[in-house]
Design an enzyme around this catalytic site. Sequence first.
Site, PDB file in Angstrom:
ATOM      1  N   LYS A  31       0.849  -1.185   0.000  1.00  0.00           N
ATOM      2  CA  LYS A  31       0.000   0.000   0.000  1.00  0.00           C
ATOM      3  C   LYS A  31       0.885   1.235   0.000  1.00  0.00           C
ATOM      4  O   LYS A  31       2.028   1.193   0.446  1.00  0.00           O
ATOM      5  CB  LYS A  31      -0.922   0.014   1.216  1.00  0.00           C
ATOM      6  CG  LYS A  31      -0.307   0.565   2.473  1.00  0.00           C
ATOM      7  CD  LYS A  31      -1.060   1.756   3.012  1.00  0.00           C
ATOM      8  CE  LYS A  31      -0.219   2.410   4.073  1.00  0.00           C
ATOM      9  NZ  LYS A  31      -0.740   3.361   4.920  1.00  0.00           N
ATOM     10  N   HIS A  32       0.343   2.315  -0.526  1.00  0.00           N
ATOM     11  CA  HIS A  32       1.033   3.591  -0.435  1.00  0.00           C
ATOM     12  C   HIS A  32       0.045   4.626   0.082  1.00  0.00           C
ATOM     13  O   HIS A  32      -1.099   4.668  -0.354  1.00  0.00           O
ATOM     14  CB  HIS A  32       1.555   4.026  -1.805  1.00  0.00           C
ATOM     15  CG  HIS A  32       2.181   5.391  -1.759  1.00  0.00           C
ATOM     16  ND1 HIS A  32       3.481   5.585  -1.358  1.00  0.00           N
ATOM     17  CD2 HIS A  32       1.667   6.618  -1.993  1.00  0.00           C
ATOM     18  CE1 HIS A  32       3.740   6.877  -1.365  1.00  0.00           C
ATOM     19  NE2 HIS A  32       2.667   7.533  -1.749  1.00  0.00           N
ATOM     20  N   THR A  52       7.123   6.520   7.967  1.00  0.00           N
ATOM     21  CA  THR A  52       7.084   5.173   8.541  1.00  0.00           C
ATOM     22  C   THR A  52       8.468   4.734   9.035  1.00  0.00           C
ATOM     23  O   THR A  52       8.589   4.123  10.095  1.00  0.00           O
ATOM     24  CB  THR A  52       6.547   4.190   7.488  1.00  0.00           C
ATOM     25  OG1 THR A  52       5.223   4.611   7.151  1.00  0.00           O
ATOM     26  CG2 THR A  52       6.493   2.770   8.001  1.00  0.00           C
ATOM     27  N   SER A  95       6.701   9.240  -9.835  1.00  0.00           N
ATOM     28  CA  SER A  95       7.698   9.085  -8.769  1.00  0.00           C
ATOM     29  C   SER A  95       7.282   7.972  -7.814  1.00  0.00           C
ATOM     30  O   SER A  95       8.057   7.050  -7.516  1.00  0.00           O
ATOM     31  CB  SER A  95       7.836  10.417  -8.027  1.00  0.00           C
ATOM     32  OG  SER A  95       8.526  10.269  -6.809  1.00  0.00           O
ATOM     33  N   LYS A 134       8.649   3.527  -7.885  1.00  0.00           N
ATOM     34  CA  LYS A 134       9.229   2.846  -6.727  1.00  0.00           C
ATOM     35  C   LYS A 134       8.383   1.639  -6.316  1.00  0.00           C
ATOM     36  O   LYS A 134       8.910   0.604  -5.930  1.00  0.00           O
ATOM     37  CB  LYS A 134       9.384   3.829  -5.572  1.00  0.00           C
ATOM     38  CG  LYS A 134      10.531   4.809  -5.817  1.00  0.00           C
ATOM     39  CD  LYS A 134      10.615   5.904  -4.782  1.00  0.00           C
ATOM     40  CE  LYS A 134       9.572   6.963  -4.990  1.00  0.00           C
ATOM     41  NZ  LYS A 134       9.709   8.152  -4.180  1.00  0.00           N
ATOM     42  N   LYS A 135       7.064   1.789  -6.400  1.00  0.00           N
ATOM     43  CA  LYS A 135       6.197   0.654  -6.029  1.00  0.00           C
ATOM     44  C   LYS A 135       6.349  -0.480  -7.040  1.00  0.00           C
ATOM     45  O   LYS A 135       6.381  -1.651  -6.667  1.00  0.00           O
ATOM     46  CB  LYS A 135       4.735   1.112  -5.939  1.00  0.00           C
ATOM     47  CG  LYS A 135       4.458   2.021  -4.753  1.00  0.00           C
ATOM     48  CD  LYS A 135       4.491   1.244  -3.456  1.00  0.00           C
ATOM     49  CE  LYS A 135       5.049   2.085  -2.333  1.00  0.00           C
ATOM     50  NZ  LYS A 135       5.272   1.338  -1.089  1.00  0.00           N
TER      51      LYS A 135
HETATM   52  N1  URA Z   1       6.365  10.983  -2.632  1.00  0.00           N
HETATM   53  C1  URA Z   1       7.179  10.553  -3.622  1.00  0.00           C
HETATM   54  O1  URA Z   1       7.816   9.520  -3.509  1.00  0.00           O
HETATM   55  N2  URA Z   1       7.268  11.291  -4.732  1.00  0.00           N
HETATM   56  C2  URA Z   1       6.575  12.432  -4.900  1.00  0.00           C
HETATM   57  O2  URA Z   1       6.700  13.023  -5.940  1.00  0.00           O
HETATM   58  C3  URA Z   1       5.738  12.873  -3.876  1.00  0.00           C
HETATM   59  C4  URA Z   1       5.638  12.122  -2.734  1.00  0.00           C
END
Ligand code: URA
Length: 446
Positions: A82-83, A121, A184, A188-189
């Site tokens: 989750k993000h 976190t 962004s 990463k996810k």
């Molecule tokens: N979190 C991120 O990882 N990238 C963004 O651009 C904004 C919040």
Amino acid sequence: VSDPLEVLACLRDGRAPAAGAVRAFVEALVDGRLGDAHAGAFLMGVCARGLEANAVVELTRAMLASGDTLTFDDQGGPLVDKHSTGGIGDKASLPLAPALAACGARVPMVSGRGLGHTGGTLDKLESIPGFDVNLDAEGYRRCLRGAGFAIGAQTAELVPADKRLYALRDATGLVASIPLIASSILSKKLAEGIGALVLDVKFGSGAFLPDARLGRELAEAMVRTAEAAGVRTVARMTAMDRPLGRAVGHALEVREAWACLQGAGPADLRELVEVLGAELLVASGLAEDLAVGRGRIAATLDDGRAAERFLQGVEQQGGAARALEGGLELAPDVDEWCASRAGRFVCLDARAVGSAVAALGGGRTVGGAGLDLGVGAEFLEPVGAEVVAGQPLVRLRHRGGRGLALARERLAAGLDADPDGVLPGPLIGERIALGTATGTPPAAEG
Ligand code: URA
């Protein structure tokens, strides 16, 4: 498109870039043919002109391809994560990851640190003595084989293009752009190798994007982009016009998360963990519907399985599980903030509560001192309660009065007892999934 500069001309002239143009640009940036001047022009162009949906997908994929992805052979269950777009007192990841692991999912949670008025976190977990957030790829694999979840920092090999672009955005005031935020976060996810993702998109005064309409636009862009990249994704809009739970501040929040893991703690935190967990169980095929999913998550919180997983996870990342059970160390000094009149306890500005805790030393200041993980604010009554004049509403944990006057001032700007105050709205808002362009009301969730 082979000319890496083509996309800059498109952005300059307000034309949609052809397929492949964004990819060519990012590739040239990554292999050093283009430099920071080009990156800056691109970021400003995207901020000012926006980017079409398929170009956002291309940007995300090209950023992802700039580094490694985590790979898990035989990890023992579907990979999910989750993000959250971040808010005040949001410690939901802490109970959620072990609860999902106890339900059979595997959670490689690459997390961040606090920014501005919100806590991160990783910082919260570091209030557990010994807890090490710096996992390498093998560390993530080892933790998933053990407790079934890992919560750690981004490794140097994961999406280096985002590290570089984010630093430039930060330095040039170009963070607040939906295509840039979506690419962004999602690059990463996607690098975690997950098959299902739930996005907790906050709206309200304590949110990164307070305006629900903008939050919704971000949620839609992220759902579209992640689905195009092959990840089952659902977004839930959730209220951040008041803090989540009753505790704000690192060690205090871990304590509250630990209470949630034992079937106790505040009702709103529990509700959020159940709802987000249910979405992931359904998306990954571990539950038939959201009601069943909620029931499964709830059961792990009530019967000790999630708590057991959490302790196992803390130990395997070097943390002292005993410290958790004994109560984490808090700042020694206490002050109370009381109602100035009778009425309903209302939160006028959740961000002010985060800023109050930051004033006590619990926030990251640019180039400033280290975080004080023991300071914070505990709500003695929930927002919405009827209170009497003089009643203590918030207990502040501070260290020798540092930042206390400013913290009290900020609380006074953000909280009130109001004879005409109204109850806060529901925590869980719209559900945004692929094909629900306008969102749909949540399905029955029991
Ligand atoms: N979190 C991120 O990882 N990238 C963004 O651009 C904004 C919040």
